[in-house]
Design a protein around this motif. Structure first.
Motif, PDB file in Angstrom:
ATOM      1  N   UNK A   3       0.802  -1.223   0.000  1.00 51.44           N
ATOM      2  CA  UNK A   3       0.000   0.000   0.000  1.00 51.44           C
ATOM      3  C   UNK A   3       0.833   1.270   0.000  1.00 51.44           C
ATOM      4  N   UNK A   4       2.145   1.154   0.109  1.00 49.55           N
ATOM      5  CA  UNK A   4       3.018   2.324   0.132  1.00 49.55           C
ATOM      6  C   UNK A   4       3.662   2.446  -1.242  1.00 49.55           C
ATOM      7  N   UNK A   5       3.165   3.386  -2.043  1.00 49.67           N
ATOM      8  CA  UNK A   5       3.541   3.447  -3.456  1.00 49.67           C
ATOM      9  C   UNK A   5       4.986   3.851  -3.722  1.00 49.67           C
ATOM     10  N   UNK A   6       5.671   4.476  -2.784  1.00 47.10           N
ATOM     11  CA  UNK A   6       7.056   4.888  -3.026  1.00 47.10           C
ATOM     12  C   UNK A   6       8.062   3.808  -2.638  1.00 47.10           C
ATOM     13  N   UNK A   7       7.570   2.676  -2.129  1.00 47.85           N
ATOM     14  CA  UNK A   7       8.447   1.545  -1.806  1.00 47.85           C
ATOM     15  C   UNK A   7       8.046   0.391  -2.719  1.00 47.85           C
ATOM     16  N   UNK A   8       8.928   0.067  -3.643  1.00 45.93           N
ATOM     17  CA  UNK A   8       8.622  -1.008  -4.592  1.00 45.93           C
ATOM     18  C   UNK A   8       8.877  -2.377  -3.976  1.00 45.93           C
ATOM     19  N   UNK A   9      10.013  -2.510  -3.296  1.00 47.42           N
ATOM     20  CA  UNK A   9      10.388  -3.791  -2.688  1.00 47.42           C
ATOM     21  C   UNK A   9      11.092  -3.469  -1.374  1.00 47.42           C
ATOM     22  N   UNK A  10      10.496  -3.847  -0.271  1.00 48.46           N
ATOM     23  CA  UNK A  10      10.932  -3.397   1.052  1.00 48.46           C
ATOM     24  C   UNK A  10      12.359  -3.796   1.399  1.00 48.46           C
ATOM     25  N   UNK A  11      12.781  -5.016   1.103  1.00 51.50           N
ATOM     26  CA  UNK A  11      14.114  -5.467   1.515  1.00 51.50           C
ATOM     27  C   UNK A  11      15.218  -4.663   0.834  1.00 51.50           C
ATOM     28  N   UNK A  12      15.129  -4.482  -0.455  1.00 53.85           N
ATOM     29  CA  UNK A  12      16.126  -3.688  -1.161  1.00 53.85           C
ATOM     30  C   UNK A  12      16.095  -2.235  -0.725  1.00 53.85           C
ATOM     31  N   UNK A  13      14.902  -1.708  -0.542  1.00 53.30           N
ATOM     32  CA  UNK A  13      14.726  -0.313  -0.110  1.00 53.30           C
ATOM     33  C   UNK A  13      15.351  -0.116   1.271  1.00 53.30           C
ATOM     34  N   UNK A  14      15.055  -1.011   2.180  1.00 48.35           N
ATOM     35  CA  UNK A  14      15.575  -0.925   3.549  1.00 48.35           C
ATOM     36  C   UNK A  14      17.103  -1.019   3.572  1.00 48.35           C
ATOM     37  N   UNK A  15      17.676  -1.879   2.747  1.00 48.94           N
ATOM     38  CA  UNK A  15      19.124  -2.082   2.723  1.00 48.94           C
ATOM     39  C   UNK A  15      19.891  -0.861   2.226  1.00 48.94           C
ATOM     40  N   UNK A  16      19.223   0.032   1.507  1.00 41.72           N
ATOM     41  CA  UNK A  16      19.891   1.206   0.942  1.00 41.72           C
ATOM     42  C   UNK A  16      20.184   2.298   1.970  1.00 41.72           C
ATOM     43  N   UNK A  17      19.562   2.235   3.131  1.00 44.14           N
ATOM     44  CA  UNK A  17      19.793   3.272   4.146  1.00 44.14           C
ATOM     45  C   UNK A  17      21.141   3.075   4.813  1.00 44.14           C
ATOM     46  N   UNK A  18      21.885   4.158   4.963  1.00 47.45           N
ATOM     47  CA  UNK A  18      23.154   4.149   5.687  1.00 47.45           C
ATOM     48  C   UNK A  18      23.105   5.095   6.890  1.00 47.45           C
ATOM     49  N   UNK A  19      22.551   6.277   6.693  1.00 47.08           N
ATOM     50  CA  UNK A  19      22.552   7.308   7.737  1.00 47.08           C
ATOM     51  C   UNK A  19      21.343   7.140   8.654  1.00 47.08           C
ATOM     52  N   UNK A  20      21.560   7.278   9.966  1.00 46.12           N
ATOM     53  CA  UNK A  20      20.441   7.294  10.900  1.00 46.12           C
ATOM     54  C   UNK A  20      20.737   8.226  12.062  1.00 46.12           C
ATOM     55  N   UNK A  21      19.668   8.614  12.734  1.00 45.61           N
ATOM     56  CA  UNK A  21      19.726   9.496  13.893  1.00 45.61           C
ATOM     57  C   UNK A  21      18.903   8.825  14.994  1.00 45.61           C
ATOM     58  N   UNK A  22      19.462   8.748  16.193  1.00 46.02           N
ATOM     59  CA  UNK A  22      18.773   8.077  17.305  1.00 46.02           C
ATOM     60  C   UNK A  22      17.832   9.041  18.038  1.00 46.02           C
ATOM     61  N   UNK A  23      16.647   8.532  18.378  1.00 50.83           N
ATOM     62  CA  UNK A  23      15.717   9.282  19.219  1.00 50.83           C
ATOM     63  C   UNK A  23      15.161   8.351  20.295  1.00 50.83           C
ATOM     64  N   UNK A  24      14.754   8.942  21.394  1.00 53.95           N
ATOM     65  CA  UNK A  24      14.074   8.203  22.447  1.00 53.95           C
ATOM     66  C   UNK A  24      12.690   8.839  22.583  1.00 53.95           C
ATOM     67  N   UNK A  25      11.660   8.020  22.562  1.00 52.47           N
ATOM     68  CA  UNK A  25      10.295   8.527  22.625  1.00 52.47           C
ATOM     69  C   UNK A  25      10.042   9.126  24.001  1.00 52.47           C
TER      70      UNK A  25
END
Length: 154
Positions: A3-25
């Motif tokens: 249902x998320x049109x900008x994500x064609x295939x989740x595994x490949x899409x997820x693997x492309x991320x390198x940068x992240x920022x940590x947050x605590x709720x």
């Protein structure tokens, strides 16, 4: 994820991320139903986006008093996949999915410590003239930095 049109295939899409920022709720990030308020991921996206742009060296130039360009958000969306609760630790990932003349389509992913994806998003950022409000093309150096970041993912 169909249902998320900008994500064609989740595994490949997820693997492309390198940068992240940590947050605590924080407690104030939750609502009366004790889960993350639906407006809060947009703040998380903003924090992560700023840190992402700092890591590329863009933010340092944009905040200079004599800077002729600034970044603006043209659109932003979030898709919620799982509940998030007070005191959880999240990683908010950011990547440039595509780069236009003066714009970039950024994708976001919020993940728990256990690797569960809680929410995803995307948004268009445009570099504009601080005087005229019109789009200003990325410099060759900026485009190179975006492309190097994309090459790391490949």
């Amino acid at each position: 994820m169909n249902r998320i049109d900008y994500i064609k295939e989740i595994n490949g899409w997820e693997d492309e991320f390198q940068f992240y920022y940590r947050v605590k709720v924080r407690f104030s990030d939750t609502d009366m139903f004790r889960h993350l308020n639906n407006t809060v991921p947009f703040s998380y996206f903003e924090e992560a986006r700023i840190e992402y742009f700092k890591s590329l060296g863009f933010m340092q130039d944009w905040v200079k008093p004599d800077s002729k360009t600034i970044p603006v958000v043209a659109n932003l969306q979030c898709d919620f996949l799982k509940q998030v609760y007070y005191d959880e630790k999240l990683k908010i990932y950011v990547k440039a999915e595509s780069v236009g003349n003066s714009s970039a389509d950024l994708h976001y992913m919020g993940k728990r410590e256990d690797g569960d994806i809680c929410f995803v998003g995307r948004g268009t950022i445009v570099q504009i003239s601080s005087r005229t409000g019109k789009g200003v093309p990325w410099t060759d150096e900026m485009r190179k930095l975006f492309m190097e970041q994309k090459a790391i993912r490949a």
